[in-house]
Write a protein that holds these residues in place. Structure first.
Motif, PDB file in Angstrom:
ATOM      1  N   ASP A 340       0.697  -1.089   0.679  1.00 12.15           N
ATOM      2  CA  ASP A 340       0.187  -0.110  -0.233  1.00 12.15           C
ATOM      3  C   ASP A 340       0.867   1.250   0.128  1.00 12.15           C
ATOM      4  N   LYS A 341       1.891   0.900  -0.481  1.00 12.19           N
ATOM      5  CA  LYS A 341       3.159   2.597  -0.012  1.00 12.19           C
ATOM      6  C   LYS A 341       2.650   3.094  -1.974  1.00 12.19           C
ATOM      7  N   GLU A 342       2.089   4.037  -1.225  1.00 14.64           N
ATOM      8  CA  GLU A 342       2.527   5.231  -3.153  1.00 14.64           C
ATOM      9  C   GLU A 342       4.227   5.438  -3.704  1.00 14.64           C
ATOM     10  N   VAL A 343       3.882   4.477  -4.675  1.00 11.42           N
ATOM     11  CA  VAL A 343       5.562   5.861  -5.656  1.00 11.42           C
ATOM     12  C   VAL A 343       4.151   6.949  -6.761  1.00 11.42           C
ATOM     13  N   PRO A 344       5.158   8.098  -6.124  1.00 13.58           N
ATOM     14  CA  PRO A 344       4.268   9.092  -7.338  1.00 13.58           C
ATOM     15  C   PRO A 344       4.806   8.878  -8.457  1.00 13.58           C
ATOM     16  N   GLY A 345       3.706   9.079  -9.764  1.00  9.27           N
ATOM     17  CA  GLY A 345       3.885   9.172 -10.897  1.00  9.27           C
ATOM     18  C   GLY A 345       5.032   9.602 -11.627  1.00  9.27           C
ATOM     19  N   GLU A 346       5.223  10.725 -10.686  1.00 11.99           N
ATOM     20  CA  GLU A 346       6.524  11.650 -11.441  1.00 11.99           C
ATOM     21  C   GLU A 346       7.999  10.928 -11.095  1.00 11.99           C
ATOM     22  N   PHE A 347       8.345   9.928 -10.316  1.00 11.58           N
ATOM     23  CA  PHE A 347       9.323   8.733 -10.301  1.00 11.58           C
ATOM     24  C   PHE A 347       9.406   8.026 -11.203  1.00 11.58           C
ATOM     25  N   TYR A 348       8.757   7.458 -11.975  1.00  6.78           N
ATOM     26  CA  TYR A 348       8.013   6.598 -12.888  1.00  6.78           C
ATOM     27  C   TYR A 348       8.686   7.702 -14.427  1.00  6.78           C
ATOM     28  N   GLN A 349       7.545   9.328 -14.173  1.00  7.87           N
ATOM     29  CA  GLN A 349       7.726   9.889 -15.515  1.00  7.87           C
ATOM     30  C   GLN A 349       9.704  10.192 -15.750  1.00  7.87           C
ATOM     31  N   LYS A 350      10.314  10.327 -14.745  1.00  6.87           N
ATOM     32  CA  LYS A 350      11.698  10.640 -14.183  1.00  6.87           C
ATOM     33  C   LYS A 350      12.642   9.581 -15.439  1.00  6.87           C
ATOM     34  N   TRP A 351      12.328   8.150 -14.767  1.00  9.43           N
ATOM     35  CA  TRP A 351      12.961   7.148 -15.522  1.00  9.43           C
ATOM     36  C   TRP A 351      12.792   7.006 -16.938  1.00  9.43           C
ATOM     37  N   LEU A 352      11.330   7.352 -17.093  1.00  9.98           N
ATOM     38  CA  LEU A 352      11.454   7.466 -19.190  1.00  9.98           C
ATOM     39  C   LEU A 352      11.844   8.399 -19.435  1.00  9.98           C
ATOM     40  N   GLU A 353      11.905   9.836 -19.036  1.00  9.32           N
ATOM     41  CA  GLU A 353      12.899  10.752 -19.648  1.00  9.32           C
ATOM     42  C   GLU A 353      13.660  10.143 -19.810  1.00  9.32           C
ATOM     43  N   ILE A 354      15.047   9.076 -18.903  1.00 16.06           N
ATOM     44  CA  ILE A 354      16.140   8.753 -19.403  1.00 16.06           C
ATOM     45  C   ILE A 354      16.182   7.677 -20.069  1.00 16.06           C
ATOM     46  N   LEU A 356      14.490   6.737 -22.704  1.00 19.34           N
ATOM     47  CA  LEU A 356      13.533   6.557 -23.591  1.00 19.34           C
ATOM     48  C   LEU A 356      14.359   8.086 -24.812  1.00 19.34           C
ATOM     49  N   LYS A 357      15.528   8.066 -24.221  1.00 17.93           N
ATOM     50  CA  LYS A 357      16.064   9.191 -24.855  1.00 17.93           C
ATOM     51  C   LYS A 357      16.795   8.661 -26.784  1.00 17.93           C
ATOM     52  N   PRO A 358      16.979   7.540 -26.259  1.00 19.94           N
ATOM     53  CA  PRO A 358      17.622   6.736 -28.039  1.00 19.94           C
ATOM     54  C   PRO A 358      16.310   7.031 -29.106  1.00 19.94           C
ATOM     55  N   LEU A 359      15.011   7.521 -28.748  1.00 20.81           N
ATOM     56  CA  LEU A 359      14.183   7.125 -29.599  1.00 20.81           C
ATOM     57  C   LEU A 359      13.177   8.142 -29.733  1.00 20.81           C
ATOM     58  N   SER A 360      13.220   8.843 -31.443  1.00 19.70           N
ATOM     59  CA  SER A 360      12.594   9.984 -30.988  1.00 19.70           C
ATOM     60  C   SER A 360      11.529  10.348 -30.875  1.00 19.70           C
ATOM     61  N   VAL A 361      10.577  10.323 -29.870  1.00 16.16           N
ATOM     62  CA  VAL A 361      10.110  10.103 -28.955  1.00 16.16           C
ATOM     63  C   VAL A 361       9.320  11.579 -28.113  1.00 16.16           C
ATOM     64  N   PRO A 362       9.520  12.642 -28.837  1.00 13.97           N
ATOM     65  CA  PRO A 362       8.493  14.134 -28.384  1.00 13.97           C
ATOM     66  C   PRO A 362       8.218  13.862 -26.751  1.00 13.97           C
ATOM     67  N   PRO A 363       8.890  14.228 -25.899  1.00 12.68           N
ATOM     68  CA  PRO A 363       9.680  15.200 -25.624  1.00 12.68           C
ATOM     69  C   PRO A 363      11.495  15.099 -25.188  1.00 12.68           C
ATOM     70  N   TYR A 364      11.008  13.941 -25.303  1.00 14.73           N
ATOM     71  CA  TYR A 364      12.325  13.041 -24.683  1.00 14.73           C
ATOM     72  C   TYR A 364      13.039  13.175 -25.498  1.00 14.73           C
ATOM     73  N   HIS A 365      12.845  12.844 -27.029  1.00 15.00           N
ATOM     74  CA  HIS A 365      14.095  13.199 -27.766  1.00 15.00           C
ATOM     75  C   HIS A 365      14.333  13.127 -29.575  1.00 15.00           C
ATOM     76  N   VAL A 366      14.477  13.870 -29.839  1.00 19.66           N
ATOM     77  CA  VAL A 366      13.656  13.827 -31.549  1.00 19.66           C
ATOM     78  C   VAL A 366      15.626  13.405 -33.025  1.00 19.66           C
ATOM     79  N   GLY A 367      15.259  12.741 -33.014  1.00 18.94           N
ATOM     80  CA  GLY A 367      16.588  12.600 -34.271  1.00 18.94           C
ATOM     81  C   GLY A 367      17.667  11.593 -34.422  1.00 18.94           C
TER      82      GLY A 367
END
Length: 436
Positions: A340-354, A356-367
């Motif tokens: 029942d311990k919550e993990v905030p969505g920001e935690f996952y978003q930060k890891w996704l930002e890191i 997904l960098k090799p993919l051209s998926v805005p807003p993480y990286h293009v090209g």
């Protein structure tokens, strides 16, 4: 090369007793220290333990050294200090004298070596923990390589693994449930047994050779069955350059290499449901036309359809940044603990930002992404330090352990290759989706 069972046991038992003493001393010394000092003391203990384990296993060679090599690749299972110390076991081991190799070849193939081969180079061109590889020529003129397993190396692997596990447990390295320990070490044990069985590896080579037969950019050596046994594996000679040499080539060639490496792993996972899980750079060779030669098919992991569909679903949710669905996928993969311990969505978003960098998926990286200047591993370390308070809600997973090892290994291959490439079209192909 191989030591007697008694000597091996005493050496490993001595290592375990020494680590137990260090762990007890560290725990008593910092009983009343604040949390920061305890964490620092634990980090120093883990460095010391890692070095001691690496030195002991490195001296012993054989299967127990292979245990250390396998362990070093599971960075999500072991503390980073221990994994880093064990990494030095990945380097080539000293070669066994030719006289002992000759005896092993003749015993296994039941004939004098000069009758089996018209040429057999006495100096190996590669030596590792459980065997070494020699170039040779068959009576037909066929150039081959002969992989020779060291005598007696397979006799003590289970007891070796048990001692290493005990040492890690006493040191507090295995901070997980007994059930999870069993799952993880069963995975390591299976991987070790598979790598010691060259008949299995020969079958794997045939399966993967057939699977990749239409891709002319992927070369897999063919088995010479007449000169192969459980401890001897003779293959057609397929040579190429090292990754360091390939890194000096033009980017268009490196892009072809990166594409072949991607199809090698992703095609096996999503189409064959069986995957080569040891993408160490020494297990590949590279040619100037961009083609890739793949070696060492001992470490193979098979997956069920439900597991592969879950991996695919997880990847789609990650790319779409659907953190709610992503968390449910992590629970299904036994990575996110059910509590029942919550993990905030920001935690996952930060890891996704890191991630997904090799993919051209805005807003993480293009090209095109420049792997030679990749910040991903640096950002991941920084993010781990700032996310420690949530890590208790996560655990290693036996389901993903070999997959993590493969993804991590291929990432480092692309980093060391220094390629600039957009991986998005390749990802879309396997996930059967269009990403905008």
């Amino acid at each position: 090369m191989a030591q007697t069972s008694g000597k091996r046991f005493m050496k490993l038992a001595g290592m375990t007793a020494s680590i137990a003493g260090k762990a007890a001393k560290n725990s008593f010394k910092h009983l009343s220290s604040d949390e920061e000092k305890r964490l620092q003391a634990r980090s120093e203990l883990m460095q010391d333990v890692g070095i001691q384990i690496a030195e002991t296993l490195g001296e012993m060679k054989g299967a127990v050294m292979k245990v250390g090599q396998i362990a070093s690749q599971y960075k999500d299972v072991f503390p980073p200090e221990v994994a880093t110390a064990l990494e030095k076991l990945q380097k080539d081991a000293p070669a066994m004298p030719y006289a002992q190799i000759k005896v092993q070849v003749e015993r296994e193939l039941k004939a004098p070596i000069h009758e089996l081969f018209t040429e057999f180079e006495e100096t190996p061109f590669a030596a590792a923990s459980i065997g070494q590889v020699h170039k040779a020529v068959l009576s037909t003129g066929q150039r081959v390589v002969v992989k020779v397993q060291y005598p007696g190396v397979d006799e003590n692997c289970d007891s070796d693994l048990k001692q290493v596990r005990m040492a890690l447990k006493i040191a507090g390295v295995l901070n997980m449930s007994r059930e999870l320990q069993e799952q993880l070490f069963d995975e390591i044990r299976k991987s070790l047994h598979d790598e010691l069985d060259y008949i299995k590896e020969a079958n794997n080579l045939r399966v993967f050779g057939a699977f990749h037969s239409d891709d002319k950019g992927l070369i897999i050596p063919k088995v010479i069955a007449s000169h192969s046994t459980r401890r001897i594996l003779t293959l057609t000679e397929e040579m190429g350059e090292t990754l360091a040499v390939a890194a000096t080539w033009d980017n268009d060639v490196k892009q072809r290499i990166a594409t072949h490496l991607f199809h090698f792993s992703a095609g096996q996972l999503f189409v064959l449901y069986r995957m080569h899980c040891d993408p160490h750079p020494g297990n590949f060779a590279f040619r100037a036309d961009g083609s890739v030669v793949a070696y060492d098919f001992g470490g193979i992991r098979s997956y069920s359809d439900s597991e592969v569909q879950l991996f695919k679903r997880f990847a789609k949710h990650a790319i779409r940044s659907d953190v709610t669905a992503l968390e449910q996928d992590l629970i299904a993969l036994d990575i996110r603990k059910v509590d029942d311990k919550e993990v905030p969505g920001e935690f996952y978003q930060k890891w996704l930002e890191i991630g997904l960098k090799p993919l051209s998926v805005p807003p993480y990286h293009v090209g095109e992404f420049d792997f030679s200047d990749s910040p991903i591993h640096h950002e991941a370390i920084t993010q781990m330090r700032s996310s420690l308070k949530y890590f208790g809600q996560f655990q290693p997973s036996a389901t993903t352990m070999m997959l993590d090892r493969t993804v991590s290994g291929q990432y480092w291959n692309l980093v060391n290759l220094g390629v600039e490439i957009d991986l998005l079209p390749l990802v879309e192909q396997y996930l059967e989706m269009t990403i905008e």
